[in-house]
Design an enzyme around this catalytic site. Structure first.
Site, PDB file in Angstrom:
ATOM      1  N   THR A 121       6.638   6.524  -0.016  1.00  0.00           N
ATOM      2  CA  THR A 121       7.175   7.702   0.169  1.00  0.00           C
ATOM      3  C   THR A 121       8.387   7.935  -0.267  1.00  0.00           C
ATOM      4  OG1 THR A 121       5.360   8.273   2.046  1.00  0.00           O
ATOM      5  CG2 THR A 121       7.144   9.586   1.803  1.00  0.00           C
ATOM      6  N   GLU A 159      -2.578   5.714  10.249  1.00  0.00           N
ATOM      7  CA  GLU A 159      -2.806   4.732  10.765  1.00  0.00           C
ATOM      8  C   GLU A 159      -3.671   4.656  11.686  1.00  0.00           C
ATOM      9  OE1 GLU A 159       0.847   2.431  12.090  1.00  0.00           O
ATOM     10  OE2 GLU A 159       2.001   3.934  10.879  1.00  0.00           O
ATOM     11  N   PHE A 260      -4.396  18.140  14.854  1.00  0.00           N
ATOM     12  CA  PHE A 260      -2.832  18.167  15.314  1.00  0.00           C
ATOM     13  C   PHE A 260      -2.354  19.254  16.126  1.00  0.00           C
ATOM     14  CE2 PHE A 260      -3.261  15.379  11.702  1.00  0.00           C
ATOM     15  CZ  PHE A 260      -2.515  14.206  11.920  1.00  0.00           C
ATOM     16  N   CYS A 271       5.967   7.442   9.704  1.00  0.00           N
ATOM     17  CA  CYS A 271       5.929   8.457   8.791  1.00  0.00           C
ATOM     18  C   CYS A 271       6.651   9.716   8.994  1.00  0.00           C
ATOM     19  CB  CYS A 271       4.623   8.847   8.441  1.00  0.00           C
ATOM     20  SG  CYS A 271       3.646   7.375   7.460  1.00  0.00           S
TER      21      CYS A 271
END
Length: 454
Positions: A121, A159, A260, A271
């Site tokens: 990233t 993850e 979420f 992240c």
């Protein structure tokens, strides 16, 4: 195809193992000899469901190898994935030193045209820096500069579900240049990812800078949803509403969805914290102020204090006569990642107030030990107050309260009668809203969730 993965960390190992599973011949490089020794002895230095079995299967088939030999790694793959770390710098921007070092090593050992893929990233504009680093090395060797073609192919791995995410991707983003080398790179990437596109096209082709920004935009959006729901959960606490009912009410809207939207103790991991910070830093470098993301970060910092606020409101600020059981240490279930984990802040605050802590996590105990050694460096009196125990039950003995920080499945249906017998007080501070408030009250528990009104 022959593929090289530079960096055998979280992203590199998952990428390498999954590409090997698809029949490619993969060379995984890392400069950490200890990590390579673990991999060559059949171990895996990170916890990720299904990864160790996949690596073992492909090692036995001769499709994946691990080494510290830079020259051999570069010469092996026609496609070179750079999957090294990009930790946050002191100012919050992404530290690209490992990415640029990897690029220079590729340039020093290239023996023909290569496609170099930024899998890490990285901020917008990194592909240009990688290209510059490689071409500088090619110039020193008087080699053809068109050998180098840099592609942006960001990862979108969760993850705890990374293998599944790679093998069944929602989308594959590939950013390339439009020159001859870029078109050649696009075709090689199309060939590499062809197995994922047999039933329907999952790949989105775009320019390099758009691909680089896409990764940050995705993580920033997800982080925003989390902070948004946490703010609403805190309001729900204040007004006496139930955030779970609110979640169901808004999530049923197809424009919003349920993903979420869970209230909790804030996001962590490798992240979201660094990517939101890096994106805001990139914006500032270009004269832009991303006010929403600044608020997202501020809310997340504040959210990590919520459980401590509830605990001190119940027990007072002096916790020296209390022992707390903590269930869950990793920042999320199905991983051992302790980076930016809310548990680290919560335990540090408890100990600072004099409490003793008995903590358990199904997977993250070794990583937690290392994290707490860092957190309590120079504070041996505080470090001694933290004990990592083998089972959830071991943490309960004499506890003034149980604090749930990570939503492992193993914590969802405990023996509540045993909890009441083992604990000093039948009190639960549920940082992940695993239980229903009314049910807990009926069972005789004093229950504190996040935005859950009983």
């Amino acid at each position: 195809m022959k593929v090289t993965i530079v960096g055998s960390g979280y992203v590199g190992l998952v990428t390498g193992a999954c590409l090997a599973e698809l029949g490619n011949t993969v060379f995984c490089l890392d400069l950490d000899q200890k990590k390579i020794d673990i991999l060559n002895s059949g171990g895996v230095p990170i916890y990720e469901p299904g990864l160790q079995e996949m690596i073992a299967r492909n090692r036995a088939a001769g499709r994946i190898q691990f080494s510290t030999d830079v020259a051999a790694a570069v010469q092996h793959g026609e496609i070179q994935f750079i999957a090294v770390g990009t930790p946050p710098d002191e100012d919050g921007s992404a530290d690209l030193q490992y990415v640029i070092a990897a690029a220079r090593n590729i340039g020093k050992h290239m023996n023909g045209p290569k496609v170099i893929v930024d899998k890490s990233t990285v901020p917008v504009g990194t592909a240009e820096k990688v290209t510059q680093a490689i071409t500088e090395e090619l110039k020193k060797r008087n080699l053809d500069l068109t050998w180098c073609s840099v592609v942006s192919n960001p990862e979108f791995l969760k993850e705890g579900a990374a293998v599944e995410d790679f093998m069944r991707p929602d989308r594959i983003v590939i950013g390339t240049n439009q020159d001859a080398a870029g078109l050649r790179a696009k075709e090689l990437m199309r060939k590499l990812y062809a197995p994922f596109n047999r039933h329907h096209e999952r790949t989105y082709y775009m320019d390099v800078k758009s691909a680089e920004l896409t990764k940050y935009a995705a993580n920033a959006m997800l982080a925003t949803r989390i902070s948004f729901m946490n703010e609403l959960a805190n309001l729900a606490d204040a007004v006496g509403a139930d955030i779970e009912a609110v979640r169901q009410g808004i999530g049923s809207d197809s424009r919003i969805g349920y993903g979420f939207l869970y209230a909790g103790t804030g996001y962590g991991g490798s992240c979201f914290p660094k990517d939101v910070s890096a994106l805001t830093k990139t914006a500032l470098q270009h004269g832009r102020d991303l006010k929403i993301l600044e608020a997202v970060e501020a809310v997340n910092r504040q959210q990590k204090t919520i459980l401590i606020d509830k605990i001190t409101k119940r027990f007072g600020d002096d916790l020296s006569n209390h022992r707390f059981a903590v269930w869950g240490l990793a920042f999320k279930p199905n991983t051992d990642d302790m980076r930016e984990a809310p548990s680290r802040f919560i335990i540090a605050e408890l100990v600072k107030r004099g409490a003793q802590v008995m903590a358990h996590d199904p997977v993250a105990m070794p990583e937690a030990q290392h994290a707490f050694e860092i957190d309590f460096q120079g504070k041996p009196d505080q470090f001694q107050k933290v004990s990592l125990v083998k089972t959830p039950e071991d943490a309960l003995a004499g506890a003034s309260a149980l604090i749930i920080v990570t939503e492992w499945k193993a914590f969802r249906s405990p023996d509540f009668d045993h909890l009441k017998q083992a604990m000093r007080n039948p009190i639960i501070f549920d940082g992940r809203n695993l239980y229903e408030p009314q049910s807990m009250t009926e069972l005789g528990f004093e229950y504190y969730g996040i935005g859950r009104h009983n």
